[in-house]
Design a protein around this motif. Structure first.
Motif, PDB file in Angstrom:
ATOM      1  N   LEU A 219       0.824  -1.202   0.000  1.00 56.20           N
ATOM      2  CA  LEU A 219       0.000   0.000   0.000  1.00 56.20           C
ATOM      3  C   LEU A 219       0.857   1.252   0.000  1.00 56.20           C
ATOM      4  CD1 LEU A 219      -2.658  -0.868   2.727  1.00 56.20           C
ATOM      5  CD2 LEU A 219      -3.150  -0.495   0.299  1.00 56.20           C
ATOM      6  N   LEU A 220       0.542   2.176  -0.893  1.00 57.26           N
ATOM      7  CA  LEU A 220       1.076   3.533  -0.836  1.00 57.26           C
ATOM      8  C   LEU A 220      -0.016   4.393  -0.217  1.00 57.26           C
ATOM      9  CD1 LEU A 220       3.078   5.812  -1.516  1.00 57.26           C
ATOM     10  CD2 LEU A 220       2.034   5.914  -3.792  1.00 57.26           C
ATOM     11  N   VAL A 221       0.271   4.981   0.944  1.00 60.26           N
ATOM     12  CA  VAL A 221      -0.752   5.681   1.721  1.00 60.26           C
ATOM     13  C   VAL A 221      -0.473   7.175   1.746  1.00 60.26           C
ATOM     14  CG1 VAL A 221      -1.864   5.878   3.971  1.00 60.26           C
ATOM     15  CG2 VAL A 221      -1.072   3.639   3.171  1.00 60.26           C
ATOM     16  N   HIS A 222      -1.464   7.949   1.312  1.00 61.58           N
ATOM     17  CA  HIS A 222      -1.475   9.400   1.507  1.00 61.58           C
ATOM     18  C   HIS A 222      -2.597   9.686   2.488  1.00 61.58           C
ATOM     19  CE1 HIS A 222       1.236  10.381  -1.865  1.00 61.58           C
ATOM     20  NE2 HIS A 222       0.697   9.312  -2.434  1.00 61.58           N
ATOM     21  N   CYS A 223      -2.313  10.404   3.561  1.00 59.91           N
ATOM     22  CA  CYS A 223      -3.255  10.444   4.674  1.00 59.91           C
ATOM     23  C   CYS A 223      -3.332  11.811   5.332  1.00 59.91           C
ATOM     24  CB  CYS A 223      -2.834   9.396   5.713  1.00 59.91           C
ATOM     25  SG  CYS A 223      -3.782   9.446   7.244  1.00 59.91           S
ATOM     26  N   SER A 224      -4.564  12.228   5.625  1.00 58.70           N
ATOM     27  CA  SER A 224      -4.816  13.364   6.507  1.00 58.70           C
ATOM     28  C   SER A 224      -5.565  12.836   7.720  1.00 58.70           C
ATOM     29  CB  SER A 224      -5.650  14.436   5.806  1.00 58.70           C
ATOM     30  OG  SER A 224      -6.084  15.411   6.732  1.00 58.70           O
ATOM     31  N   MET A 225      -4.870  12.682   8.838  1.00 52.55           N
ATOM     32  CA  MET A 225      -5.537  12.172  10.036  1.00 52.55           C
ATOM     33  C   MET A 225      -6.553  13.166  10.571  1.00 52.55           C
ATOM     34  SD  MET A 225      -3.129   9.654  12.160  1.00 52.55           S
ATOM     35  CE  MET A 225      -4.682   9.008  12.773  1.00 52.55           C
ATOM     36  N   ARG A 226      -6.362  14.426  10.300  1.00 53.52           N
ATOM     37  CA  ARG A 226      -7.327  15.429  10.759  1.00 53.52           C
ATOM     38  C   ARG A 226      -8.703  15.164  10.167  1.00 53.52           C
ATOM     39  NH1 ARG A 226      -5.217  21.266   9.841  1.00 53.52           N
ATOM     40  NH2 ARG A 226      -5.248  20.473   7.707  1.00 53.52           N
TER      41      ARG A 226
ATOM     42  N   PRO B 240      13.334  15.212   9.393  1.00 54.21           N
ATOM     43  CA  PRO B 240      11.874  15.035   9.407  1.00 54.21           C
ATOM     44  C   PRO B 240      11.281  15.292   8.028  1.00 54.21           C
ATOM     45  CG  PRO B 240      12.594  16.457  11.219  1.00 54.21           C
ATOM     46  CD  PRO B 240      13.766  16.297  10.291  1.00 54.21           C
ATOM     47  N   SER B 241      10.190  14.593   7.732  1.00 50.78           N
ATOM     48  CA  SER B 241       9.433  14.930   6.531  1.00 50.78           C
ATOM     49  C   SER B 241       8.732  16.265   6.759  1.00 50.78           C
ATOM     50  CB  SER B 241       8.415  13.830   6.218  1.00 50.78           C
ATOM     51  OG  SER B 241       7.504  13.668   7.295  1.00 50.78           O
ATOM     52  N   GLU B 242       8.333  16.901   5.677  1.00 47.93           N
ATOM     53  CA  GLU B 242       7.725  18.228   5.761  1.00 47.93           C
ATOM     54  C   GLU B 242       6.398  18.251   5.012  1.00 47.93           C
ATOM     55  OE1 GLU B 242      10.504  21.176   4.396  1.00 47.93           O
ATOM     56  OE2 GLU B 242      12.185  20.130   5.328  1.00 47.93           O
ATOM     57  N   GLY B 243       5.349  18.591   5.730  1.00 52.04           N
ATOM     58  CA  GLY B 243       4.043  18.729   5.093  1.00 52.04           C
ATOM     59  C   GLY B 243       3.402  17.431   4.680  1.00 52.04           C
ATOM     60  N   MET B 244       3.899  16.302   5.140  1.00 50.97           N
ATOM     61  CA  MET B 244       3.359  15.007   4.745  1.00 50.97           C
ATOM     62  C   MET B 244       2.342  14.467   5.750  1.00 50.97           C
ATOM     63  SD  MET B 244       4.846  14.377   1.838  1.00 50.97           S
ATOM     64  CE  MET B 244       4.698  16.141   1.539  1.00 50.97           C
ATOM     65  N   GLY B 245       2.214  15.126   6.898  1.00 54.39           N
ATOM     66  CA  GLY B 245       1.220  14.722   7.883  1.00 54.39           C
ATOM     67  C   GLY B 245       1.779  13.871   8.998  1.00 54.39           C
ATOM     68  N   ILE B 246       0.972  13.757  10.042  1.00 55.86           N
ATOM     69  CA  ILE B 246       1.380  13.038  11.249  1.00 55.86           C
ATOM     70  C   ILE B 246       1.631  11.564  10.960  1.00 55.86           C
ATOM     71  CG2 ILE B 246       0.562  12.247  13.510  1.00 55.86           C
ATOM     72  CD1 ILE B 246      -0.870  14.920  13.794  1.00 55.86           C
ATOM     73  N   PHE B 247       0.759  10.944  10.154  1.00 54.38           N
ATOM     74  CA  PHE B 247       0.906   9.511   9.926  1.00 54.38           C
ATOM     75  C   PHE B 247       2.204   9.188   9.213  1.00 54.38           C
ATOM     76  CE2 PHE B 247       0.270   5.696   7.300  1.00 54.38           C
ATOM     77  CZ  PHE B 247       0.134   4.770   8.327  1.00 54.38           C
ATOM     78  N   ALA B 248       2.527   9.939   8.170  1.00 55.76           N
ATOM     79  CA  ALA B 248       3.765   9.675   7.433  1.00 55.76           C
ATOM     80  C   ALA B 248       4.984   9.834   8.327  1.00 55.76           C
ATOM     81  CB  ALA B 248       3.867  10.609   6.231  1.00 55.76           C
ATOM     82  N   GLU B 249       4.989  10.867   9.152  1.00 56.50           N
ATOM     83  CA  GLU B 249       6.140  11.084  10.016  1.00 56.50           C
ATOM     84  C   GLU B 249       6.216  10.018  11.102  1.00 56.50           C
ATOM     85  OE1 GLU B 249       9.604  13.104  11.507  1.00 56.50           O
ATOM     86  OE2 GLU B 249       8.668  12.678   9.571  1.00 56.50           O
ATOM     87  N   TYR B 250       5.078   9.566  11.601  1.00 57.59           N
ATOM     88  CA  TYR B 250       5.074   8.482  12.588  1.00 57.59           C
ATOM     89  C   TYR B 250       5.657   7.206  11.989  1.00 57.59           C
ATOM     90  CZ  TYR B 250       3.381   4.878  15.767  1.00 57.59           C
ATOM     91  OH  TYR B 250       3.315   3.802  16.625  1.00 57.59           O
ATOM     92  N   LEU B 251       5.210   6.852  10.790  1.00 61.94           N
ATOM     93  CA  LEU B 251       5.732   5.633  10.160  1.00 61.94           C
ATOM     94  C   LEU B 251       7.228   5.757   9.918  1.00 61.94           C
ATOM     95  CD1 LEU B 251       4.085   3.542   7.385  1.00 61.94           C
ATOM     96  CD2 LEU B 251       6.485   4.176   7.187  1.00 61.94           C
ATOM     97  N   ARG B 252       7.675   6.915   9.454  1.00 64.88           N
ATOM     98  CA  ARG B 252       9.103   7.103   9.172  1.00 64.88           C
ATOM     99  C   ARG B 252       9.948   6.824  10.399  1.00 64.88           C
ATOM    100  NH1 ARG B 252      13.226  10.384  10.018  1.00 64.88           N
ATOM    101  NH2 ARG B 252      12.039  11.781  11.368  1.00 64.88           N
TER     102      ARG B 252
END
Length: 280
Positions: free
Chosen positions: A36-43, A113-125
């Protein structure tokens, strides 16, 4: 400490919420064994107990141990050729811009850190066992069985093309999950821009100069390179065509409107669509 940092520090999967999100993902069509390639807005998901930890646990439960979860982990803060740099230095003279550029950090895939990719992407990273591709501007992070394989190659002059993780995801038959975001966030569609078949009648995408900074053995080094200038200005129209022309799973994950689509089908469709709709 940023909002992302705080959310990650307190994130711990909530079992009841994992069950709820796993049911939503299953109903949407996510299946075991598919990358899965996930693009996510947890908000957009509304309140989720446990935040990104809960979402990742739900994704991994439904996709299973054979699947790899991939997210964009992009960075623009190390590049004086980025829109972020132009916005930050607007109004400065040449000396001011040079001084600002001198302070830009070097990219380190292990720590930047990633920038502007959202909380989920940074958590996974940040997760133990996660891998990240080495591109200083458009990296991806991944966790799961094929994480190292998917992130192993990411050439400097190939932001989102065949020699990036997107090329490997295409060949692997991955799916794309647009969770609370629209097609303008779908990086996979850029892969079509690199295809020769998409370039008629508009011709190949124009090349432009890029500059960025990386860390090599703790030392900041400059990188200059040429790469295609990519265009997402028509992705909303392209996305509407994909919705009308391809089987796209649609539903809610939490409160977030979500789409699930086959990455290869979407890129092939986009390739044909671009050839017919983009003009010189």
């Amino acid at each position: 400490m940023t909002r992302v940092d705080r959310a990650i520090l307190v994130s711990r999967a909530d079992p009841a919420e994992v069950d709820r999100l796993a049911a939503d993902l299953t109903a949407l069509g996510v299946r075991a064994g598919r990358d899965l390639l996930v693009h996510c807005s947890m908000r957009r998901m509304g309140p989720v107990a446990g935040g990104p930890a809960t979402l990742l646990a739900a994704l991994r439960r439904v996709a299973g141990p054979a699947a790899t979860v991939v997210v964009p982990a992009q960075t623009a803060g190390n590049s004086p050729t980025s829109p972020a740099f132009r916005a930050a230095t607007e109004g400065l003279d040449a000396a001011g811009r040079a001084a600002y550029e001198a302070r830009l950090p070097g990219f380190d895939p292990a720590t930047t850190p990633s920038e502007g990719m959202g909380i989920f992407a940074e958590y996974l990273r940040r997760q133990p066992g996660a891998a990240r591709s080495g591109h200083p501007l458009t990296s991806f992070a991944a966790i799961g069985r094929r994480a190292a394989e998917f992130t192993a190659v990411h050439d400097l002059d190939c932001h989102l093309g065949e020699r990036s993780p997107l090329g490997r995801l295409y060949r692997a038959g991955a799916a794309v999950l647009l969770l609370g975001v629209d097609y303008t966030r779908c990086t996979a569609l850029h892969l079509a821009e690199y295809r020769p078949e998409a370039r008629r009648p508009a011709g190949p995408p124009p090349q432009r100069a890029y500059r960025c900074y990386v860390l090599v053995a703790g030392r900041r080094e400059r990188r200059d390179f040429l790469a295609p200038s990519l265009d997402m200005s028509d992705f909303s129209a392209l996305g509407a065509a994909i919705d009308a022309g391809l089987p796209v799973g649609r539903g809610l994950v939490g409160s977030a409107p979500t789409r699930l689509l086959d990455l290869r089908d979407a890129v092939d469709f986009a390739t044909t669509w671009m050839a017919g709709h983009r003009r010189p």
